[in-house]
Design an enzyme around this catalytic site. Structure first.
Site, PDB file in Angstrom:
ATOM      1  CD  GLU B  60      -1.641  -2.721   1.122  1.00  0.00           C
ATOM      2  OE1 GLU B  60      -0.964  -2.633   1.882  1.00  0.00           O
ATOM      3  OE2 GLU B  60      -2.634  -3.282   1.341  1.00  0.00           O
ATOM      4  CG  HIS B 129     -10.048  -6.003   8.519  1.00  0.00           C
ATOM      5  ND1 HIS B 129      -8.742  -6.072   9.313  1.00  0.00           N
ATOM      6  CD2 HIS B 129      -9.836  -6.159   7.163  1.00  0.00           C
ATOM      7  CE1 HIS B 129      -8.358  -6.704   8.430  1.00  0.00           C
ATOM      8  NE2 HIS B 129      -8.988  -7.149   7.652  1.00  0.00           N
TER       9      HIS B 129
END
Lengths: 331, 326
Positions: B60, B129
């Site tokens: 990322e 998450h």
């Protein structure tokens, strides 16, 4: 590669001496508190830039580097007065005084900064190359960083994708021996940074960074490879004479070590060739020295006399949107 | 009017813009051959090819930086994060480069880029998450932050984000991709930084944004049966924030509840509260109430998740408290 001639040596001498004296001047005005913030100087590493510029196609190739970045834009064509003015925080600076020492930029001369976060510019360099490949341009981006940045994850992520996508980028680690006060030896299990490229199947090799001829030859091979076939990694072994920044007491190395490197000083090496080959008389060399000194003084005068930016500028270039509604921060 | 899914609205916005402008590409994990982790880029590889719809390795930070570098050199990238939880690995590139390049270079380089993907919780996914970083990104000058709640808004605002010359964080939700809504055929672009009154009312203003706004609508239905009229302002853009629409509504209802799916400390709700107390102090008939997630990481167990996440009952309770009714 362009032939290395008498003119090349004379240009190298003049340029490298100018970069050295420009940095010395900054150190002097820093002590006078005219330049503030952090100040990282390039003294000792000049052959890396001189060699790279000789090998680059300056009509299209690009460069990005870290925060030891005052002289690279000058080498690429930026008016040194504007770089000096940037360090003074003046309106006439390359970023109108908004960047400072660590953030010099020139879109016109394809110098993409000037980056203050160690290793943060490595993916940017690959991205600049990505855009060139996307557009079908055959320009190459030199992505420079220090030995400290070689230990960042950004390097590994970028090496991997740059090879995967065969981006036209040359990665250049200017290994000056120390990440601030931490020697290369103390940051990894081995000292051959160039070998990091091998895990990605990237052509990689070490270069003597104290000699501009050796740098130019290696850079040319790397750049032309990158133009056609993708990434190349050079570990340029160099040395910085000054501390990491101005506040560095340099307790991590000996004076003898610095003296040893000064024996192979890049400017002295160039001057020795000029003298040996009779490329210039002593008087001509003196004239160059004077010209360099005068030019540095001119930069100082320009920076001193330039105005500070208007306070409104703070709000003018954060966004491309002209009427961005900033929150107010005081009555 | 035709009805399409949220994910289709996202896909249409990206595809229409990519047809219009060759410099736009989409990059991210699983965006090409897999058609998007949540199928938001379905069919785009077939239409635009691998040059413009690009699968990345799981890196990322690296691909954020490569996209930003390409934006400095003429591209207009769309970067998909599988979730903004993963953007933390690359947040240095967003905060230190995308948001700063323009100012640090004195306006020489700009960074027209969109980072998009789902935000906030999406069921029992546990602590890593289930986070919402709207306020983190909105705290940073140089960025714009958009969080739509309907397919119509998502399409119009994503097109605006792609056309914008500044870096934009565009936040969706795993739990909204299947939502259906009316989206006209043909092109439209919605302005960034403009909130919308999604439900008119007279007694209380609820300000919210993104997926959690659904709880406000549920609460409004319940409250209507008790003759409490709720006005709902959908922020749509968090930064820059449309204070005028909020203030106008608060000056009408004199009561404000803010509903946000994020931790309470220094939240978007906190910022709205500051603005309203400063600019509409005399119009308030009750202290402003905010409803957020619990001030803890999310937990997996359904019972604990329910305790953590704001719901319509919380909203009903907050509205009644600012109305001083039981």
């Amino acid at each position: 590669m362009k032939e290395i001639t008498k003119e090349t040596y004379l240009k190298w001498y003049k340029d490298m001496l100018f970069w050295r004296k420009f940095e010395d001047k900054l150190a002097a005005v820093y002590i006078q508190q005219k330049v503030r913030g952090f100040l990282h100087l390039y003294n000792g590493q000049e052959a890396v830039l001189a060699g790279a510029l000789h090998a680059m196609d300056l009509t299209k190739d690009k460069m990005i580097t870290a925060y030891r970045n005052h002289v690279q834009p000058i080498g690429m064509g930026v008016d040194p007065k504007r770089v000096m003015a940037e360090l003074y925080g003046k309106e006439t600076g390359t970023s109108h005084g908004m960047g400072g020492s660590m953030h010099i930029f020139s879109k016109e001369h394809r110098f993409y900064g000037g980056h203050g976060i160690v290793g943060g510019q490595i993916p940017l360099g690959a991205g600049i190359a990505f855009a060139d490949k996307y557009k079908g341009s055959d320009a190459v981006t030199l992505t420079c960083f220090g030995d400290g940045a070689a230990r960042q994850g950004s390097l590994h992520e970028t090496f991997n994708m740059a090879m995967l996508w065969k981006l036209p980028v040359v990665f250049v680690v200017e290994n000056n021996g120390y990440a601030m006060g931490t020697s290369v030896k103390r940051t990894a299990n081995h000292e051959d940074i160039w070998k990091l490229g091998l895990g990605y199947d990237m052509p990689s090799k070490p270069v003597d960074g104290m000699n501009p001829v050796k740098v130019a030859e290696a850079m040319y091979e790397a750049i032309e490879h990158a133009r056609k076939d993708g990434p190349y990694f050079l570990e340029v072994k160099t040395y910085r004479y000054r501390g990491h920044s101005m506040s560095d007491a340099q307790s991590y190395r000996t004076k003898d070590e610095v003296a040893e490197y000064k024996k192979i000083d890049p400017i002295t090496q160039v001057l020795d060739v000029i003298k040996k080959e009779n490329y210039a008389t002593d008087d001509e060399i003196k004239a160059i020295n004077k010209e360099v000194k005068d030019k540095v003084d001119e930069c100082e005068k320009f920076a001193e006399e330039s105005p500070y930016p208007n306070k409104q500028l703070l709000y003018d270039v954060v966004y491309e949107q002209e009427d961005y509604p900033f929150l107010k921060h005081r009555l | 009017m035709r009805t399409i899914q949220f994910r289709e609205a996202i896909c249409e916005a990206m595809s229409e813009e990519m047809r219009r402008d060759e410099s736009i590409f989409l990059m991210g994990e699983e965006v090409a051959e897999y058609n998007g982790a949540y199928k938001a880029s379905k069919g785009m590889l077939d239409e635009f090819g691998p040059k413009r719809v690009i699968d990345t390795p799981i890196a990322e930070l690296g691909f954020a930086g490569i996209a930003i570098g390409s934006a400095m050199n003429g591209n207009r990238p769309i970067v998909e994060y599988m979730t903004f939880n993963f953007s933390l690995v690359g947040i240095d590139q967003i905060i230190n480069n995308a948001a700063k390049i323009r100012q640090m270079s004195g306006g020489q380089f700009n960074c027209p880029i969109v980072f998009r993907g789902p935000t906030a919780s999406a069921g029992q996914l546990g602590a890593t998450h289930s986070q919402a970083f709207e306020n983190w990104y909105a705290n940073t000058p140089g960025l714009k932050v958009i969080v739509p709640s309907t397919p119509y808004d998502a399409k119009g605002l994503l097109k605006a984000a792609i056309r914008d010359d500044d870096p934009v964080i565009f936040m969706e939700s795993e739990q909204m991709y299947g939502d259906k809504g009316e989206v006209p055929e043909g092109e439209y672009v919605l302005p960034i930084g403009v909130a919308e009154i999604k439900r008119e009312g007279t007694d209380v203003t609820i300000v919210s944004f993104g997926k959690i706004i659904k709880e406000a609508f549920k609460a409004a239905e319940i409250l209507e049966k008790e003759n409490i009229s709720v006005e709902i302002v959908d922020l749509r853009t968090v930064r820059p924030m449309d204070h005028d629409t909020i203030l106008k509504s608060v000056k009408k209802t004199n009561r404000l509840v803010i509903l946000e799916e994020a931790w309470p400390f220094a939240s978007v709700a906190s910022e709205i509260t500051y603005q309203v107390q400063e600019q509409a102090f005399d119009f308030l008939d009750a202290p402003i109430q905010r409803i957020t997630t619990a001030d803890t990481p999310a937990a997996y167990s359904p019972v604990l998740l329910e305790e953590w996440l704001p719901n319509a009952n919380d909203v009903v309770k907050a509205v009644k408290s600012v109305m001083y009714v039981k």
